[in-house]
Design an enzyme around this catalytic site. Structure first.
Site, mmCIF file in Angstrom:
data_model
loop_
_atom_site.group_PDB
_atom_site.id
_atom_site.type_symbol
_atom_site.label_atom_id
_atom_site.label_comp_id
_atom_site.label_asym_id
_atom_site.label_seq_id
_atom_site.Cartn_x
_atom_site.Cartn_y
_atom_site.Cartn_z
ATOM 1 N N HIS A 43 -50.514 11.394 28.143
ATOM 2 C CA HIS A 43 -49.824 12.362 27.296
ATOM 3 C C HIS A 43 -48.310 12.179 27.327
ATOM 4 O O HIS A 43 -47.616 12.632 26.418
ATOM 5 C CB HIS A 43 -50.203 13.784 27.708
ATOM 6 C CG HIS A 43 -51.572 14.169 27.258
ATOM 7 N ND1 HIS A 43 -51.905 15.457 26.867
ATOM 8 C CD2 HIS A 43 -52.718 13.447 27.120
ATOM 9 C CE1 HIS A 43 -53.184 15.502 26.525
ATOM 10 N NE2 HIS A 43 -53.695 14.284 26.674
ATOM 11 N N HIS B 163 -61.567 7.941 29.161
ATOM 12 C CA HIS B 163 -62.562 8.992 29.383
ATOM 13 C C HIS B 163 -63.644 8.580 30.377
ATOM 14 O O HIS B 163 -64.605 9.312 30.582
ATOM 15 C CB HIS B 163 -63.176 9.413 28.049
ATOM 16 C CG HIS B 163 -62.225 10.170 27.187
ATOM 17 N ND1 HIS B 163 -62.559 10.643 25.929
ATOM 18 C CD2 HIS B 163 -60.932 10.551 27.395
ATOM 19 C CE1 HIS B 163 -61.517 11.265 25.410
ATOM 20 N NE2 HIS B 163 -60.517 11.218 26.283
#
EC number: 1.11.1.21
Length: 732
Positions: free
Chosen positions: A98, A261
């Site tokens: 992020h 992920h």
């Protein structure tokens, strides 16, 4: 009134306003030109001493020791924010992702290069919920190494070492990210005034430029699907648009999603309404932490972050093929998380494919996928790529390593800026490589000789100056791309950009190449001049000659060492985003836009790292040098074009001229003699803003004064030299 409630310094009472409060100028005049973005990150906000050089401090850092400390931290679970599965790796990977993932190719802004996740608005974006805890967990590391390790580098390094600590071999790491000390004012994050709103689309679903994220406060896409609708195929379209604007192709996108992920989990238990305010809105006693949850303990298995709940894989703290394995092994059923978010669960899941509960390994719980995850299988392009990676684990691992490296380094510019012992040797096309210097460089004698040849070549001052400007002014201080090094102005796509006037450019480049070839062939030793150097030298010669014609002798500093890139070293699609939509310095607008020409001038100036005075003096100088696009007369307020006088400012400020719009859009104007009505000049908004805007007019008055000619020339030369060398990182 009690004296105890009165300030002993100002005499104000507790209810009175303080300095800096009240209605700001931009509240009264919201369309006022935003010049403050040109004066960010000064020494006034920077606590480091003037002599501080991060590159030198980073060079003293022992990366192996930092890695050891981070490895220890990964599994040192803290009671105030316990680690999922006893390992903070997933949290740090999300923080790194992020931090870097705000980068967008449209203007090169965003990314992890400045440590901006520490400040508003990013520190309080909904998509960054609980990343304040990740940074706080890193404080002991930052505290230990201090100025040797920036927050910007540490936030990337933590994600890299998190991957390695969980068994993944990364591609490498380059340091060198220098911290900022205040929020960035130049980045346009969107027009929305509410979190997760999406007023950034037009037409069917055309995303506003230069934005990449689909909603205000998200890094990428809505994981529940477009506008929260659980449609994996539609999600694939959003993902492709968003990741494409972040410089990722389809294969890189799949690798990043599937690789990232593989680790960690989502948190979505309890009622979202029980979550407290974000860090910037939290009470002072929270000490910069936000999102305090009132559900149970608010941490561990009772954490609320995105609203989604669960891990993607049965083993969320080890690198394996679990993500793609689960994606293809099972059919997926739409469901809702405990917090009410759309997600998907596997049908008839086998016992061995359950994940441990994050804080109770004796319990086994189902994994999940988001709507965005299912796009990796159901999208007609992503699906086959995912299948290929699933069937070829080595290919997948290599693709993820490279894509992760690109994600975390895309905004750093050329590889020459990378620091440390873990920089990979391989040159990558997205790093915009240029050849190393393989010849002896020209000296003062050769520089003087070449200037004479350039001025005697038949090329005009505007041709020499505009070509150098076109080459150098592609630089973006945001992602350190562009600039004159490489001479890519002679290559696709730059040679064909409208703003560069391709027909004229071709003639100029041919003549410059002739001069270069003749000079190099005549050298008995190993001295050579590159076309990249000659282009800049030609512009410098043109400026010096124009100054001489105005009665001021100047010599522009020139440092050779640029080299010429090849077409094979140039990704045409990647470089296409550098094409100027507008260049106010050349009075160019590709078409009409919803933002004004003067706003686009300030935006380009900020990308060129210019201050308001530098922007002002460059526009005034380039106008009288007659380098406008198409040799337009707009703003050429002089009877002596190609002469470096301060006439632009003198005539702009002349109250004997009255200006009237020539178009209903008020984008071109005519200036007439106030007494006789005779036409004097024509201008664009970019020209007249220097007389209209009070701050720019104040600067223009400095250069329009009777005794300002010499200062004007020297300031123009300094600003010109700065632009010509913006990409010469080796000189810094």
């Amino acid at each position: 009134m009690s004296e105890h409630s009165r300030c002993p310094v100002t005499g104000r009472t507790a209810g009175n306003p303080v300095a800096g409060g009240g209605i700001a100028n931009r509240d009264w005049w919201p369309n006022q030109l935003h010049l403050d973005m040109l004066h960010q990150h000064s020494s006034l906000s920077n606590p480091m001493e003037e002599a501080f050089k991060y590159k030198e401090e980073f060079g003293k850092l022992d990366l192996k020791a930092v890695k050891k400390d981070l490895y220890t931290l990964m599994t040192d679970s803290q009671e105030w924010w316990p680690a999922d599965y006893g390992h903070y790796g997933g949290l740090f990977i999300r923080m790194t992702w992020h931090s870097a993932g705000t980068y967008r190719t449209g203007d090169g802004r965003g990314g992890g290069g400045t440590g901006n996740q520490r400040f508003a608005p990013l520190n309080s974006w909904p998509d960054n919920a609980n990343l304040d805890k990740a940074r706080r967990l890193l404080w002991p590391i930052k505290q230990k190494y201090g100025k040797k390790l920036s927050w910007a580098d540490l936030m990337i390094l933590a994600g890299n070492y998190a991957l390695e600590s969980m068994g993944f071999k990364t591609f490498g790491f380059g340091g060198g990210r220098v911290d900022i000390w205040e929020p960035e004012e130049d980045i346009y994050w969107g027009k929305e005034v509410e979190w997760l709103d999406n007023k950034r689309y037009s037409g069917e679903r055309d995303l506003e430029n230069p934005l990449a994220a689909v909603q205000m406060g998200l890094i990428y896409v809505n994981p529940e699907g477009p506008d929260g609708k659980p449609d994996p195929v539609a999600a694939g379209k959003d993902i492709r648009e968003t990741f494409g604007r972040m410089a990722m192709n389809d294969e890189e996108t799949v690798a990043l999603v599937a690789g990232g992920h593989t680790f960690g989990k989502c948190h979505g238990v309890g009622d979202p309404k029980l979550v407290g305010p974000e860090p910037e809105a939290a009470d002072i006693e929270e000490q910069g932490l936000g999102w305090k949850s009132g559900y149970g303990s608010g941490k561990g298995d009772e954490t609320m972050t995105s609203g989604l709940e669960g891990a993607w894989t049965p083993d969320p703290i080890h690198w394996d093929m679990g993500y793609l394995g689960m994606l293809f092994k099972y059919e997926w059923e739409l469901t809702k998380s405990p917090a009410g978010a759309w997600q998907w669960k596997p049908t008839d899941v086998a016992e061995e494919d359950l994940a441990p509960a994050a804080h109770d390994p004796s319990k086994r719980v189902p994994t999940m996928m988001t709507t965005a995850d299912l796009a990796m299988r159901m999208d007609p392009i992503y699906g086959p790529i995912s299948r290929r990676y699933y069937e070829h684990p080595d290919q997948f691992a290599d693709a993820f390593a490279r894509a992760w490296f690109k994600l975390t380094h895309r905004d750093m510019g050329p590889k020459s800026r990378y620091l440390g012992t873990e920089v990979p040797e391989e040159d990558l096309i997205w790093q915009d490589p240029v050849p190393a210097v393989d010849h002896e460089l020209i000296g003062d004698r050769e520089i003087a000789e070449l200037k004479k040849r350039l001025l005697a070549s038949g090329l005009s001052i505007p041709e020499l100056v505009s070509t150098a400007w076109a080459s150098a002014s592609t630089f973006r201080g945001s992602d350190k791309r562009g600039g004159a090094n490489g001479a890519r102005i002679r290559l696709a796509p730059q040679k064909d950009w409208e703003v560069n006037q391709p027909e004229q450019l071709k003639i100029v480049l041919q003549k410059l190449e002739e001069i270069r070839q003749e000079f190099n062939d005549a050298q008995s030793g190993g001295k050579r001049v590159s076309l990249a150097d000659l282009i800049v030298l030609g512009g410098c010669a043109g400026v010096e000659e124009a100054a001489r014609k105005a009665g001021t002798d100047v010599t522009i500093p020139f440092t050779p060492g640029r080299t010429d890139a090849s077409q094979e070293q140039t990704d045409t699609e990647s470089f296409a985003v550098l094409e100027p939509l507008a260049d106010g310095f050349r009075n160019y607008m590709k078409k009409k836009y919803s933002v004004s020409a003067e706003e686009m001038l300030v935006d380009r100036s900020q990308l060129l790292t210019l201050t308001a005075p530098e922007m002002t003096v460059l526009v005034g100088g380039l106008r009288v040098l007659n380098v406008n696009f198409g040799q337009s007369p707009h703003g050429v307020f002089t009877t002596l074009p190609e002469t470096l006088t301060n006439d632009f400012f003198v005539n702009l400020l002349d109250m004997g001229t009255e200006w009237k719009p020539l178009s209903k859009e008020h984008d071109t104007f005519e200036g007439r003699d106030r007494k006789t009505g005779e036409p004097r000049w024509t201008a664009t908004r970019v020209d007249l803003i220097f007389g209209s805007n009070s701050r720019l007019r104040a600067i223009a008055e400095v250069y329009g004064s009777d005794n300002a000619q010499e200062k004007f020339v020297h300031d123009f030369v300094a600003a010109w030299n700065k632009v010509m060398n913006l990409d010469r990182f080796e000189l810094g």
